[in-house]
Design an enzyme around this catalytic site. Structure first.
Site, mmCIF file in Angstrom:
data_model
loop_
_atom_site.group_PDB
_atom_site.id
_atom_site.type_symbol
_atom_site.label_atom_id
_atom_site.label_comp_id
_atom_site.label_asym_id
_atom_site.label_seq_id
_atom_site.Cartn_x
_atom_site.Cartn_y
_atom_site.Cartn_z
ATOM 1 N N HIS A 359 -2.090 6.038 12.029
ATOM 2 C CA HIS A 359 -1.262 6.210 10.641
ATOM 3 C C HIS A 359 -1.325 7.893 10.253
ATOM 4 C CE1 HIS A 359 -0.351 2.107 9.720
ATOM 5 N NE2 HIS A 359 -1.047 1.554 10.526
ATOM 6 N N LYS A 547 1.779 6.336 -5.989
ATOM 7 C CA LYS A 547 1.132 6.248 -4.620
ATOM 8 C C LYS A 547 -0.166 6.642 -4.702
ATOM 9 C CE LYS A 547 4.593 8.927 -3.105
ATOM 10 N NZ LYS A 547 5.245 8.462 -2.100
ATOM 11 N N ARG A 548 -1.187 6.581 -3.836
ATOM 12 C CA ARG A 548 -2.264 7.183 -3.630
ATOM 13 C C ARG A 548 -2.469 8.626 -4.221
ATOM 14 N NH1 ARG A 548 -5.434 8.323 0.602
ATOM 15 N NH2 ARG A 548 -3.377 8.152 1.838
ATOM 16 N N LYS A 553 0.464 14.492 -1.251
ATOM 17 C CA LYS A 553 1.542 13.801 -1.852
ATOM 18 C C LYS A 553 2.271 14.467 -2.962
ATOM 19 C CE LYS A 553 -0.502 9.436 -0.297
ATOM 20 N NZ LYS A 553 0.590 8.720 0.817
ATOM 21 N N THR A 655 5.807 3.924 2.341
ATOM 22 C CA THR A 655 6.599 2.534 2.273
ATOM 23 C C THR A 655 7.166 2.485 1.062
ATOM 24 O OG1 THR A 655 4.447 1.444 2.109
ATOM 25 C CG2 THR A 655 5.593 1.410 4.263
ATOM 26 N N LYS A 659 10.528 0.682 -0.992
ATOM 27 C CA LYS A 659 10.804 -0.271 -1.919
ATOM 28 C C LYS A 659 11.437 -0.028 -3.000
ATOM 29 C CE LYS A 659 5.993 -1.639 -0.433
ATOM 30 N NZ LYS A 659 4.510 -1.175 -0.444
#
Length: 826
Positions: A359, A547-548, A553, A655, A659
């Site tokens: 991952h 998100k985290r 990110k 992901t 969404k």
């Protein structure tokens, strides 16, 4: 439920009876929480008939089963999802309304099952949903964390972690299965002896400490097909109860040590592992659930099959990232020590049974354990790892004579560490990445030595999401509209959503689509007012990044850009500017200081911007506290813009991007992870792409040539924003509050490289992309087409498609049809 004939009267009676039996109350006296429990037990009663029937059919057909091993299952709330999949949501809602009960209020009484941390755990949950819906036999195997991921409170702008006691009121959908409890052992020493009868080597663990692993089963309901699979999460309890004699002798610590050991293992998801005891506990957790799950699956297999050497014909184990890879040596241990197989026999079974999903390409996330810790905690497992490593290194040297660099990179044991990813690749029969770009980077760079040696193992399985939760449940207005236009086939076959494409040219259809988006923005605006006390305008652009919180990110890039926009509005109040609402949701790991500093910065910027009346509400900033599955559904439905701005090459897939797309939000992002495939599906003209490519990032990382200080001194607007981290603008005059963020951008005081994630390098490109967003949004005809096309092109990104690919290429399962159990309360 599944029944063509919903027995409304019987359902109401069941709810009333449950209130009476559980709480000695009437419906009118029951609290919302008690009503939630009563409704859930009524629903569970029906589920169990199908659950029993499903397991019976699996036994009769002797079906091959996948065991999906994951440290995380971010399931979210169960009641609403179960009702959707039982095709009974509207019937139950109506029946409850007749009893003056609001199903939405009842659903809000259910805590999110906090068994996961982010994308990894939510992916596992989507996969279980798809497996059940597609009629495939499957178990999810994990841990029943008492507190799971922490509950996030924001106090004075800072993240504060509060225990999330999600089991406080009990979980009505779980079943304790004490009869399947298994012993799991830690530590001690290994005594070697020859079996006098067989002459075989025997390895006996002595002086160990152990706990009992007790399974709790949760139903995973397939959509409209009577299939109910199982998520099995393990709780720990002491082998011996409280020692009264030790207590009476005054040895209080000794009296409760067994209890404490058991309690600690399952208390918290991902203990902070930046210290030795945290690392030890995390490894204990991993071994605990893997050993229990493997013991249980072997026992289940042996009930029907004599020859354990054929295990792989009926069982496949999918290891979700490196956390469960201790399954490899543990399966070897059970086959050799408990089942009496030779090494070669055990290796054949293990290497045909275990498959590994990678991952991440982030080196720090590929788990490595200090050998001293690993060997002390799991002495027999360590012996087996040593032997796997010894045999593999011989193979490498035979294939690449004299190439010790290969050995250094590929060995399991190296530099005092046990490298878990290497073990998973060596032992697994399949190694998959989770997006095309990610798999290419694994094959060409991060794992290229393994790819060159065993290319047949490598394959890609682009992640997906379940449209049943993230559209049917999360966005009922849009779901009903889509069904009214193209029928309900999309619920189990998302490729059918492409039937919306012709409607993109229909002005009336676009108007309806955008009206639904507006209603969802109103719903989110109410949520924000209630939880944050901030008024936001649903007619502004809702730009959302949830998100985290991790540096790659790049939530920091987003907030620096907001600071830049604020400077522009302040300096040029007359300039044309379409009102924006920037919305964040993110939890930072408890020990991740720069991530927590970023949360503080976002909240500080929000305080300044939201309270500046001179900008006339042109800009609002909102940080959603305690981001989780249940509020995510509201956020995805309301988004205009999907922020997917990770440094190219760092995000394996993502992901959340899928969404947002499903719910009609164009992507503002880098060509990273599954963004690449989203753009391929929807067309680059229907997304806002910016920034360095993955190859450019990798080139800078390998060859140098980027110095953020050059940008800092040559672009005064960027310099001003960076300096505002230090000049007190957003910190009430405190010049050191954001020193770590400032340093991470410009020097190496707290990072290996200045601006590790190329925030300043991508800043101008990002700001330009944001300008393009504003221009596009002003043209509502154009924007509505983009938004609708995102929904219409999202068919590829269902987890149903992903699961069918796993089945075709890796698992080789057969579908099992389950006849209906009882009709609802008939």
């Amino acid at each position: 439920m599944f029944s063509k004939r919903f027995e409304k009267a019987a359902f109401k009676t069941a709810v009333k009876e449950n209130v009476k039996t559980l709480y000695r109350k009437t419906i009118d006296e029951a609290t919302p929480q008690q009503l939630f429990q009563a409704v859930s037990y009524a629903v569970k009663d029906v589920i169990i008939d199908d659950w029993i029937e499903t397991q019976k059919r699996y036994d009769e057909t002797d079906a091959k089963t996948v065991y999906y091993m994951s440290m995380e299952f971010l399931m979210g709330r169960a009641l609403g999802n179960n009702l959707i999949n039982m095709t009974a949501y509207k019937d139950v809602k109506e029946a409850l309304e007749e009893m003056n009960i609001d199903l939405n209020v009842i659903e809000d009484e259910e805590p999110d099952a906090a068994l996961g941390n982010g994308g990894l755990g939510r992916l596992a949950a989507c996969f279980l949903d798809s497996l059940a819906t597609l009629n495939y036999p499957a178990y999810g195997c994990g841990i029943r964390y008492r507190y799971g991921m922490f509950k996030q409170k924001i106090e004075n702008g800072y993240q504060v972690e509060v225990p999330d006691n999600w089991l406080k009121e009990g979980n009505p959908f779980e079943i304790r299965r004490e009869e399947y409890a298994k012993e799991v052992r830690f530590g001690g020493n290994i005594r070697f002896e020859k079996d006098p009868v067989t002459g075989k080597d025997k390895f006996i663990q002595e002086n160990y400490e152990s706990v009992m692993a007790v399974p709790y089963d949760m139903p995973v309901v397939g959509y409209g097909n009577h299939v109910v699979n199982t998520l099995r999460v393990w709780d720990a309890k002491p082998i011996t109860d409280f020692k009264l004699d030790e207590f009476d002798r005054g040895n209080y610590h000794k009296a409760v040590e067994q209890e404490n050991l058991a309690k600690l293992i399952v208390d918290v998801l991902y203990p902070n592992d930046n210290h030795y005891s945290g690392k030890e506990l995390r490894l204990k957790q991993q071994y605990f659930f893997i050993s229990a799950s493997l013991q249980a699956l072997i026992a289940k297999y042996k009930k029907k099959h004599g020859d354990i050497r054929k295990l792989y014909e009926k069982v496949v184990i999918q290891m979700n990232d490196t956390h469960p890879t201790v399954a490899v040596p543990e399966l070897m241990r059970l086959l050799i020590d408990a089942e009496g197989l030779s090494w070669d026999e055990a290796w054949e079974v293990t290497s045909k049974t275990c498959a590994y999903t990678n991952h991440t390409i982030m080196a720090e996330a590929l788990e490595k354990w200090p050998i001293d810790l690993f060997s002390k905690l799991l002495p027999r497992i360590y012996q087996i790892v040593q032997e796997i490593d010894r045999r593999f290194v011989i193979q490498v040297r035979e294939m690449y004579p004299g190439n010790e660099e290969k050995v250094r990179k590929m060995a399991i044991l190296m530099d005092g560490q046990v490298r878990m990813a290497n073990m998973a690749i060596i032992a697994g029969f399949s190694v998959n990445g989770v997006a095309k770009l990610h798999t290419e980077i694994l094959e060409k760079q991060e794992l290229k030595d393994f790819y060159q040696m065993m290319p047949e193992k490598f394959n890609n399985k682009t992640n997906g999401i379940t449209q049943r939760r993230f559209l049917a449940h999360g966005n009922p207005l849009l779901a009903d509209w889509i069904t009214s236009k193209i029928g309900d086939g999309w619920i189990t076959d998302l490729s059918q959503i492409s039937k919306l494409k012709p409607l993109v040219e229909d002005e009336e259809a676009r108007r309806e689509f955008m009206e639904i988006k507006y209603q969802n923005k109103v719903r989110l605006a109410k949520y924000i007012k209630e939880h944050n006390g901030i008024d936001v305008d649903p007619r502004s652009i809702f730009d959302i990044q949830v998100k985290r919180l991790h540096e790659y990110k790049r939530q920091l890039l987003n907030v620096l850009h907001i600071m830049y926009l604020y400077n522009q509005i302040k300096e040029h109040p007359e300039m044309s500017f379409y009102p924006r609402t920037f919305i964040f949701g993110a939890k930072a790991a408890a020990g991740y200081l720069r991530a927590k500093e970023t949360i503080k910065l976002i909240n500080s910027v929000a305080d300044v911007v939201n309270n500046d009346r001179s900008i006339n509400g042109k800009l609002k900033v909102v940080f959603i506290e305690d981001y989780r599955v249940s509020n995510a559904e509201i956020l995805f439905a309301a988004a205009d813009v999907s922020e997917q701005i990770s440094t190219a090459s760092k995000e394996a897939s993502g992901t959340g991007n899928m969404k947002f797309m499903l719910n009609g939000a164009p992507t503002l992002g880098t060509m990273d992870g599954a963004n690449v495939e989203i753009v391929q599906e929807v067309g680059e003209e229907n997304a806002f792409i910016f920034g360095l490519s993955s190859q450019e990032v990798i080139n800078y990382e390998n060859n140098g040539g980027y110095n953020p200080v050059d940008i800092y001194f040559n672009d005064w607007e960027i310099k001003r924003v960076v300096d505002q981290l230090m000049d007190g603008t957003y910190s009430n005059g405190d010049h050191n509050m954001y020193i770590n963020l400032y340093s991470s951008l410009l020097n190496t005081q707290c990072t290996d490289r200045a601006d590790t994630y190329f925030i300043l390098k991508d800043f101008r490109s990002y700001a330009d992309a944001q300008k393009r967003v504003e221009e596009a949004y002003r043209d509502q005809q154009k924007w509505s087409k983009m938004a609708m096309l995102n929904t219409a092109c999202s068919g590829k990104f269902t987890s149903d498609r992903t699961i069918e690919e796993y089945v075709r290429d890796i698992w080789h399962l057969e579908k099992v049809e389950v006849p209906s159990g009882q009709d609802l309360f008939d």
